[in-house]
Design an enzyme around this catalytic site. Structure first.
Site, PDB file in Angstrom:
ATOM      1  N   ASP A  18       3.433   7.404  -7.848  1.00  0.00           N
ATOM      2  CA  ASP A  18       2.707   6.225  -7.387  1.00  0.00           C
ATOM      3  C   ASP A  18       3.100   5.859  -5.962  1.00  0.00           C
ATOM      4  OD1 ASP A  18       0.915   4.158  -7.662  1.00  0.00           O
ATOM      5  OD2 ASP A  18       2.364   2.769  -8.530  1.00  0.00           O
ATOM      6  N   CYS A 242      -1.016  -1.051  -1.567  1.00  0.00           N
ATOM      7  CA  CYS A 242      -2.312  -1.402  -2.123  1.00  0.00           C
ATOM      8  C   CYS A 242      -3.366  -1.180  -1.059  1.00  0.00           C
ATOM      9  CB  CYS A 242      -2.310  -2.856  -2.565  1.00  0.00           C
ATOM     10  SG  CYS A 242      -3.928  -3.410  -3.087  1.00  0.00           S
TER      11      CYS A 242
END
Lengths: 315, 315
Positions: A18, A242
């Site tokens: 991630d 993000c």
């Protein structure tokens, strides 16, 4: 607030997948392996190694097979891979990961934007992946992206979360990860959501995947622990981000999480000093400043020397 | 954990003093006044305007008198000034601040390093300051620096905190600020310290001054609220820092605090949008990136537009 918790807190480092996924420059495969091998010795419960996503979609993880085949596995660590679809499942079978992670958005708009599928289409696909996992004796973790807020829909009704949780449950899944995908959750939301889920599914292990985008990651950890959550994702150095909030921080840093747990005498079994050594290497590897606060400021237990002026005074 | 709190949370912005004091370049006096006037309209309970410290010690605040005399005061806002000693008290009298703030380190080494005095010498000086305040009908807030950790001594025994709190109490002080001066406190420490103080001094209003140096500021706010604290210091943009931890962040940002309280439906009366507008000006004013996460990432309630790809898909 319950401060005298005796339970062990599990930590999964999601940095290798991630975290690195957000890096623009390709991280050499041997560096990824080195990083995972180092993390394997820190005491973390799990490592999210890579994703069997199409190499064109995420070129950074195109070396998934080579990484999985060449890491030195520790018996104490659960090595997981992200399996986005049936094709990914077929690729995953020979890699013998300890766990497959499903990622599924509980909101329609995010599901369509992220996976190009409706919520129900995505769950159908996951059903087929779970079947393949079962045939190969692999444990599956169901993931719930946007469960605590959606970049397109904002607040997410609990019913949407429940809908996916029930679908996972009926597939036989007993470990579900709840994600604050865009780092918008507050402690009250985390507490109430996790409490309701745990009450509804007492035989499911829930973990929390929290971002520090709005400074609330550790407050949310606290809220999660108070709701009964004992399993947290985190990312070495705070790697990750993000795409919808430029300049925003990403995953809560593993060292920030472990540092707080240590101070509160909550046992995670993870060695903070080792994490800090790895974070230094990670910073060199990615070539930019890390968001981890402990990497920047040092642990609380560091005692500084009184300045010279004071020493003079003391004489 | 108590989530259904009906009490109002007071917020004091300490940016104009505690924040700007850390800035290397002199901030023009008229800009300081503008900033304080803008903060006055946000709904904050108090503003720490300036310090009556010796101008040579803190050149940034050498304009204390001019600032205090030229701000436009709102009736709803408490304007406080830091009064470090008797000389400062004499300077403070004509300025008619609503409150004088004392700053005192509860640990010997920090007291000597910071104020050039032992703990008892510092308390004696404060006694004289309190006397002057009383003669001039000014309220006094006692401050306890290093109450949650000392850069030189590390963990601070609660007895040290109690010693200063009792000294303040016997001076007639009924508002005491508890500071995590170097940002090393964890939620458990905050909770237990504040609970013990509140239990021991039920007629004292305690406030918390928290730093985000190690990412725990908002977790500590949560712990403080749960212990019964209803008053928090914060700094616009997260201005301020710690001289002992280079690269470390400072005060919790007012916008980060208010943002979390808003999400949790806790009333502070502070307008987040106004804070964010001011933070933009502050960033220009100080000429460097702010640490505030909400300034960087935007509030949680911001809904982003689905990317073009998804819109195409929807058609």
């Amino acid at each position: 607030m319950n401060w005298e918790l005796n339970d062990f807190i599990k930590v999964k480092d999601v940095g290798p997948r991630d975290g690195l996924q957000m890096e623009k420059n390709f991280i050499p495969t041997e560096e990824k392996i080195k990083l995972i091998n180092a993390l394997s010795k820190t005491g973390v419960h799990g490592i999210q190694v890579t994703s069997l996503v199409h190499p064109k979609a995420v070129p950074q993880l195109a070396d998934a097979e080579i990484v999985m085949k060449n890491i030195e596995r520790q018996a104490s660590v659960k090595y997981s891979v992200l399996v986005p679809n049936e094709r990914g499942a077929e690729r995953a079978v020979p890699l013998q990961a300890d766990e497959w992670e499903l990622m599924h958005s509980v909101t329609e708009s995010h599901s369509r934007s992220n996976a190009n599928k409706s919520v129900d289409e995505s769950l159908k696909e996951h059903e087929r992946v779970v079947k393949i996992a079962r045939e190969n004796n692999v444990t599956v973790q169901g993931g719930m992206a946007t469960a605590l807020g959606c970049p397109f829909e904002g607040k997410v009704p609990f019913e949407r979360v429940l809908y996916t949780a029930e679908a996972y449950y009926s597939m036989g899944i007993r470990h579900i990860g709840v994600a604050d995908t865009i780092g918008c959750a507050d402690p009250k939301l985390v507490y109430t959501t996790m409490k309701r889920l745990i009450d509804k599914f007492p035989d499911v292990e829930f973990s929390l995947h929290l971002h520090n985008t709005r400074g609330m990651a550790l407050a949310n950890v606290l809220a999660g622990i108070n709701a009964g959550v004992l399993y947290f994702d985190a990312s070495i150095g705070g790697l990750g981000g993000c795409p919808y909030a430029p300049g925003a921080t990403g995953n809560v840093a593993t060292e920030d999480l472990v540092h707080m747990l240590d101070l509160m005498n909550l046992q995670s079994g993870v060695d903070l000093d080792q994490l800090l050594t790895i974070a230094k290497d990670v910073e060199r590897l990615v070539g930019h400043k890390l968001e981890s606060t402990i990497h920047r400021a040092g642990p609380s237990y560091q005692i500084h020397h009184a300045p010279a002026a004071q020493e003079k005074l003391a004489k």
